[in-house]
Design a protein around this motif. Structure first.
Motif, PDB file in Angstrom:
ATOM      1  N   VAL A 162       3.486   6.743   1.731  1.00 59.38           N
ATOM      2  CA  VAL A 162       2.360   6.076   1.402  1.00 59.38           C
ATOM      3  C   VAL A 162       2.042   4.630   2.206  1.00 59.38           C
ATOM      4  O   VAL A 162       1.214   4.444   2.640  1.00 59.38           O
ATOM      5  N   TYR A 163       3.299   3.972   2.064  1.00 60.10           N
ATOM      6  CA  TYR A 163       3.174   2.755   3.109  1.00 60.10           C
ATOM      7  C   TYR A 163       2.785   3.040   4.479  1.00 60.10           C
ATOM      8  O   TYR A 163       2.041   2.318   5.192  1.00 60.10           O
ATOM      9  N   GLY A 164       3.151   4.194   5.117  1.00 61.09           N
ATOM     10  CA  GLY A 164       2.898   4.416   6.501  1.00 61.09           C
ATOM     11  C   GLY A 164       1.426   4.790   6.558  1.00 61.09           C
ATOM     12  O   GLY A 164       0.934   4.558   7.522  1.00 61.09           O
ATOM     13  N   ARG A 165       0.873   5.414   5.621  1.00 57.26           N
ATOM     14  CA  ARG A 165      -0.535   5.729   5.527  1.00 57.26           C
ATOM     15  C   ARG A 165      -1.359   4.695   5.542  1.00 57.26           C
ATOM     16  O   ARG A 165      -2.398   4.355   6.114  1.00 57.26           O
ATOM     17  N   VAL A 166      -1.032   3.556   4.537  1.00 53.77           N
ATOM     18  CA  VAL A 166      -1.724   2.425   4.500  1.00 53.77           C
ATOM     19  C   VAL A 166      -1.569   1.334   5.764  1.00 53.77           C
ATOM     20  O   VAL A 166      -2.536   1.094   6.238  1.00 53.77           O
ATOM     21  N   ARG A 167      -0.543   1.435   6.336  1.00 57.01           N
ATOM     22  CA  ARG A 167      -0.330   0.934   7.743  1.00 57.01           C
ATOM     23  C   ARG A 167      -1.376   1.556   8.600  1.00 57.01           C
ATOM     24  O   ARG A 167      -1.843   0.908   9.468  1.00 57.01           O
ATOM     25  N   GLY A 168      -1.425   2.665   8.782  1.00 55.04           N
ATOM     26  CA  GLY A 168      -2.243   3.370   9.671  1.00 55.04           C
ATOM     27  C   GLY A 168      -3.724   3.169   9.534  1.00 55.04           C
ATOM     28  O   GLY A 168      -4.580   2.660  10.389  1.00 55.04           O
ATOM     29  N   LEU A 169      -4.243   2.872   8.198  1.00 54.28           N
ATOM     30  CA  LEU A 169      -5.701   2.476   7.967  1.00 54.28           C
ATOM     31  C   LEU A 169      -5.851   0.945   8.095  1.00 54.28           C
ATOM     32  O   LEU A 169      -6.955   0.962   8.687  1.00 54.28           O
ATOM     33  N   ARG A 235       4.526   0.143 -11.647  1.00 51.01           N
ATOM     34  CA  ARG A 235       5.084   0.647 -10.266  1.00 51.01           C
ATOM     35  C   ARG A 235       3.949   0.584  -9.356  1.00 51.01           C
ATOM     36  O   ARG A 235       4.264   1.517  -8.426  1.00 51.01           O
ATOM     37  N   ALA A 236       3.265  -0.210  -9.180  1.00 53.00           N
ATOM     38  CA  ALA A 236       1.928  -0.346  -8.583  1.00 53.00           C
ATOM     39  C   ALA A 236       1.698  -1.716  -7.841  1.00 53.00           C
ATOM     40  O   ALA A 236       1.852  -2.709  -8.571  1.00 53.00           O
ATOM     41  N   GLY A 237       1.391  -1.842  -6.713  1.00 48.25           N
ATOM     42  CA  GLY A 237       1.420  -3.212  -6.236  1.00 48.25           C
ATOM     43  C   GLY A 237      -0.284  -3.519  -6.118  1.00 48.25           C
ATOM     44  O   GLY A 237      -1.059  -3.061  -6.968  1.00 48.25           O
ATOM     45  N   HIS A 238      -0.843  -3.697  -5.154  1.00 51.10           N
ATOM     46  CA  HIS A 238      -2.315  -4.027  -4.830  1.00 51.10           C
ATOM     47  C   HIS A 238      -3.130  -2.966  -4.753  1.00 51.10           C
ATOM     48  O   HIS A 238      -4.413  -2.827  -5.336  1.00 51.10           O
ATOM     49  N   LEU A 239      -2.579  -1.767  -4.364  1.00 46.85           N
ATOM     50  CA  LEU A 239      -3.320  -0.501  -4.011  1.00 46.85           C
ATOM     51  C   LEU A 239      -3.336   0.569  -4.925  1.00 46.85           C
ATOM     52  O   LEU A 239      -2.752   1.734  -4.653  1.00 46.85           O
ATOM     53  N   PRO A 241      -4.906   2.808  -6.479  1.00 48.93           N
ATOM     54  CA  PRO A 241      -5.246   4.124  -6.473  1.00 48.93           C
ATOM     55  C   PRO A 241      -4.422   4.976  -5.301  1.00 48.93           C
ATOM     56  O   PRO A 241      -4.550   6.357  -5.662  1.00 48.93           O
ATOM     57  N   VAL A 242      -3.794   4.268  -4.524  1.00 52.56           N
ATOM     58  CA  VAL A 242      -3.253   4.852  -3.343  1.00 52.56           C
ATOM     59  C   VAL A 242      -1.748   5.014  -3.863  1.00 52.56           C
ATOM     60  O   VAL A 242      -0.993   5.882  -3.582  1.00 52.56           O
TER      61      VAL A 242
END
Length: 264
Positions: A162-169, A235-239, A241-242
């Protein structure tokens, strides 16, 4: 004024649910919502101006201009009213939409956002980042300074993909759009008066691990709204829905289904 036609993904049928993305991402962040909610709703996820498939135009930076873009998209897609959800920057745009085009809003979902304006330090940081984005012509300042706060520690520890996907975005963000959006957000007004005057139900959500929009921010919005429920997502930070798509989708689906029954 530039007439910007937003690129939008539009899937499913039923009550329209328009979801406005966070900074510095695009409508690609809503993948789990398009998959999970389109069985029950018409899910419309636009790219705000300059992001994803939407052009930037030549207007001065303004959250109001972004809200007007969304209202124009409603007309283009033949949507009279929708449940409007906004996360982070998308929340600012959703609140501006409520102020400028209240008739199109059937219900409001505000996630990981704030009704207050920026304090001087936050505003100065946005403008400094905007200058660097324009000077460097790349998004390294966002990868260094914004990305680390987008997801919570649980996601960092347990969900590396998930972190990797956010980084890519974040890395895919056009620097000019990010600079424009930072200037727009730095100049926005507070929205508490808009929330106090809202005539439709609202759902306020925040991640329990969010360091950018706090639980206090969420409570302040929920208290200002005449008819709101507040959900703290574990168990969620800022994003949210992701990071916790199932919990987000369930809360939004219940909220939107109750609205469709009431308006039907």
């Amino acid at each position: 004024m530039t007439v910007v036609q937003l690129y939008a993904r539009d899937v499913g049928t039923g009550t329209p649910l328009v979801l406005l993305h966070a900074f510095p991402l695009s409508s690609a962040m809503w993948l789990a919502q398009r998959e999970g909610l389109a069985k029950r709703f018409r899910v419309v996820t636009p790219d705000l101006r300059g992001f994803g498939g939407s052009v930037l135009g030549s207007d001065d930076p303004s959250v109001d201009a972004m809200a007007d873009d969304v209202a124009r998209m409603f007309r283009t897609l033949g949507i009279a009213r929708a449940v409007v959800g906004g996360i982070s920057m998308g929340g600012y745009v959703a609140m501006a939409l409520c102020r400028r085009h209240p008739d199109v809003v059937l219900g409001l979902v505000l996630c990981a956002t704030r009704a207050s304006g920026d304090d001087p330090q936050t505003s100065a940081t946005r403008l400094r980042q905007a200058d660097r984005l324009e000077r460097d012509g790349d998004v390294s300042v966002l990868v260094d300074e914004v990305l680390p706060n987008l997801v919570g520690p649980t996601t960092m520890r347990q969900r590396a993909l998930v972190y990797g996907r956010v980084r890519g975005l974040v890395q895919a963000t056009p620097p000019a759009a990010a600079a424009w959006a930072q200037r727009a957000m730095a100049g926005r007004e507070e929205a508490f008066d808009t929330l106090r005057g809202l005539k439709v139900p609202a759902l306020v959500m925040v991640g329990a691990e969010d360091v950018l929009a706090s639980e206090d921010d969420a409570r302040a919005m929920a208290e200002a709204l005449p008819n709101a429920e507040l959900t703290i997502v574990p168990r969620a930070g800022h994003l949210v829905p992701v990071e916790q798509p199932d919990l987000f989708n369930q809360a939004v689906a219940e909220f939107a289904a109750a609205l469709s029954r009431a308006s039907g």
